[in-house]
Scaffold this motif. Structure first.
Motif, PDB file in Angstrom:
ATOM      1  N   GLY A 116      -8.729   4.485  -3.874  1.00 27.10           N
ATOM      2  CA  GLY A 116      -9.306   4.759  -2.667  1.00 27.10           C
ATOM      3  C   GLY A 116      -9.303   3.598  -1.744  1.00 27.10           C
ATOM      4  N   LEU A 117      -9.942   3.253  -0.943  1.00 27.50           N
ATOM      5  CA  LEU A 117      -9.974   2.178   0.116  1.00 27.50           C
ATOM      6  C   LEU A 117     -10.560   1.150  -0.848  1.00 27.50           C
ATOM      7  N   PHE A 132      -4.417  -4.498   3.111  1.00 26.51           N
ATOM      8  CA  PHE A 132      -5.261  -3.852   3.818  1.00 26.51           C
ATOM      9  C   PHE A 132      -5.748  -4.585   5.096  1.00 26.51           C
ATOM     10  N   ALA A 187     -13.505   9.329  -7.056  1.00 26.03           N
ATOM     11  CA  ALA A 187     -14.413   8.468  -7.454  1.00 26.03           C
ATOM     12  C   ALA A 187     -15.636   8.580  -6.603  1.00 26.03           C
ATOM     13  N   ASN A 204      -8.926   5.415 -11.424  1.00 29.96           N
ATOM     14  CA  ASN A 204      -8.656   5.875 -10.156  1.00 29.96           C
ATOM     15  C   ASN A 204      -9.610   5.258  -9.165  1.00 29.96           C
ATOM     16  N   GLY A 205     -10.294   4.176  -9.485  1.00 35.60           N
ATOM     17  CA  GLY A 205     -11.428   3.527  -8.597  1.00 35.60           C
ATOM     18  C   GLY A 205     -10.821   2.755  -7.642  1.00 35.60           C
ATOM     19  N   ASN A 206     -11.693   2.034  -6.842  1.00 36.98           N
ATOM     20  CA  ASN A 206     -11.149   1.350  -5.701  1.00 36.98           C
ATOM     21  C   ASN A 206     -10.854  -0.108  -5.898  1.00 36.98           C
ATOM     22  N   GLN A 207      -9.796  -0.161  -6.721  1.00 37.69           N
ATOM     23  CA  GLN A 207      -9.443  -1.463  -7.028  1.00 37.69           C
ATOM     24  C   GLN A 207      -8.907  -2.274  -5.657  1.00 37.69           C
ATOM     25  N   ASP A 208      -9.320  -3.725  -5.844  1.00 38.75           N
ATOM     26  CA  ASP A 208      -9.198  -4.418  -4.821  1.00 38.75           C
ATOM     27  C   ASP A 208      -7.908  -5.024  -4.710  1.00 38.75           C
ATOM     28  N   ILE A 210       0.758  -1.185  -0.089  1.00 33.36           N
ATOM     29  CA  ILE A 210      -0.032   0.049  -0.109  1.00 33.36           C
ATOM     30  C   ILE A 210       0.907   1.268   0.041  1.00 33.36           C
ATOM     31  N   ASP A 252     -12.371   2.374 -14.598  1.00 35.33           N
ATOM     32  CA  ASP A 252     -12.219   3.742 -13.742  1.00 35.33           C
ATOM     33  C   ASP A 252     -10.608   3.447 -13.186  1.00 35.33           C
ATOM     34  N   ASP A 311     -13.422  -1.472  -2.449  1.00 31.74           N
ATOM     35  CA  ASP A 311     -14.788  -1.379  -2.631  1.00 31.74           C
ATOM     36  C   ASP A 311     -15.489  -1.936  -1.724  1.00 31.74           C
ATOM     37  N   ASN A 339      -5.023  -4.674  -3.528  1.00 31.54           N
ATOM     38  CA  ASN A 339      -4.363  -4.472  -2.178  1.00 31.54           C
ATOM     39  C   ASN A 339      -5.216  -4.923  -1.009  1.00 31.54           C
ATOM     40  N   MET A 340      -6.299  -5.799  -1.274  1.00 31.24           N
ATOM     41  CA  MET A 340      -7.071  -6.007  -0.437  1.00 31.24           C
ATOM     42  C   MET A 340      -6.391  -6.915   1.095  1.00 31.24           C
TER      43      MET A 340
END
Lengths: 323, 64
Positions: free
Chosen positions: A90-91, B25, A236, B15-19, A33, B13, A93, B21-22
């Motif tokens: 962002g965080l 996180f 977004a 700049n969307g919220n790609q997962d 990250i 998108d 989804d 790095n889940m």
């Protein structure tokens, strides 16, 4: 220790080449990250870290003049652009679904990232500055990180009268729409982006209309506000929803049992409505937090009223402020 | 996301919220939970509760 860093001034920040506010990508320890971080003058110095977590309305660092004034007083500005507010995703989804935003999972996770940033940079005796929509993050971060010695919640939005002070009326309607439904969110964000695309400075003048101090700050730093406008256009809809939901719907986690003994104060500007002022004083009383009113500024009060900001620091962190 | 991309939801998108790095996180959340467990106070326990919920949702997404 700074982790893997990479400057990316060519793509992310467009002020003059020699601007000491260039951003770096900081990779958080033992993760993939990254966060966009502005360490004033690029390298960590022997000064008290003044960590700023940005608000949605101004995802760019304070002016060079403000950073220099803090530097002279013994502080080094470290400005963090929140995930999804600029050039990084962002965080996930999964955390931005309605239930997760409402139950605090998203905001707690974001606070965890900033705690990890403090560890990654090995920051000690941090002074934390929250602005507008980031104050609820700072509230949690203060509990997460033992390296924070003091926190200033500036222009916090946690009290019940918030809708009365959002000006102008069209912006209030637009922001309300973002919280009502998914389609309302999309329409409102589209409208906001259209306004920003046409004239970001006009947007900011409207948004800051209550405060001559904020207006003067915008006029003096137009390039920064143009940049901020671009950042907002790039955001977004889910990130908008998440941040506004947290900021504008009462965060019930603010608890006097916690705040009464916390190392924190509230900083607000005098240049606001009488009703807002009464309301914020009542909320500060409820929380047992000291409140400082600066003569000028509202949204950008620490940047506009540097003297009051520094006096507040001096009053609470006397040794650091005398460097 | 540009206005055109916003108008056309089929466009990915950027700049969307790609997962992607889940997992990271989840690690960050777990490490925060661990830190809170060290010296629990009512406030820290409530924050831990929020983080536990985040951990559960991230784990369920990863397991899915």
């Amino acid at each position: 220790m700074i982790g893997v860093t990479r400057t990316f001034s060519q793509t992310a920040w467009h002020p003059e080449e020699q601007d000491p506010r260039q951003f770096q990508m900081i990779k958080l320890a033992e993760t993939s990250i990254e966060l966009e971080v502005m360490i004033y003058r690029q390298k960590l110095a022997d000064r008290v870290p003044l960590l700023i977590i940005c608000s949605i309305d101004l995802p760019v660092p304070p002016s060079t003049q403000f950073c220099d004034a803090m530097w002279s007083a013994g502080y080094q500005i470290i400005f963090v652009r929140r995930p999804g507010f600029g050039n990084l995703p962002g965080l996930p989804d999964a955390l931005l679904a309605k239930a997760q935003v409402k139950n605090g999972s998203a905001i707690a996770s974001e606070s965890a990232l900033f705690s990890l940033l403090i560890q990654t940079l090995d920051l000690k005796n941090v002074v934390l500055l929250g602005l507008g929509t980031s104050n609820s993050i700072c509230y949690r971060l203060l509990q997460l990180s033992s390296e924070i010695q003091f926190c200033i919640y500036s222009n916090p939005l946690f009290h019940p009268a918030i809708w009365d002070v959002i000006k102008p009326a069209w912006l209030k309607r637009m922001i309300r729409q973002t919280l009502l439904s998914r389609s309302g969110l999309q329409i409102a964000v589209r409208g906001l982006k259209a306004v920003l695309r046409r004239d970001p400075i006009w947007f900011y003048r409207q948004f800051a209309q209550k405060s001559p101090g904020d207006q003067a700050y915008i006029e003096a730093h137009k390039a920064d506000f143009r940049e901020a406008g671009l950042m907002l256009q790039n955001m977004a809809p889910d990130t908008f929803y998440y941040d506004l939901q947290n900021a504008l719907i009462e965060d019930t986690e603010w608890d006097p049992e916690i705040t009464r003994d916390s190392r924190a104060v509230i900083l607000a500007g005098e240049e606001t409505t009488a009703k807002w002022k009464r309301s914020i004083i009542a909320e500060a009383d409820r929380l047992g937090l000291p409140i400082v009113f600066a003569k000028a500024g509202d949204l950008f009060v620490p940047y506009v009223s540097q003297g009051a900001f520094l006096e507040t620091l001096k009053a609470h962190i006397p040794i650091a402020a005398q460097i | 996301m540009t206005f055109e991309e916003f108008e056309n939801p089929e466009t990915p998108d950027p700049n969307g919220n790609q997962d992607v790095n889940m997992r990271d996180f989840l690690d960050a959340v777990e490490s925060a939970i661990l830190a809170l467990t060290d010296s629990p106070t009512p406030a820290r326990l409530r924050l831990k509760q929020e983080l536990d919920q985040a951990k559960n949702i991230l784990k369920s997404q990863l397991d899915h």
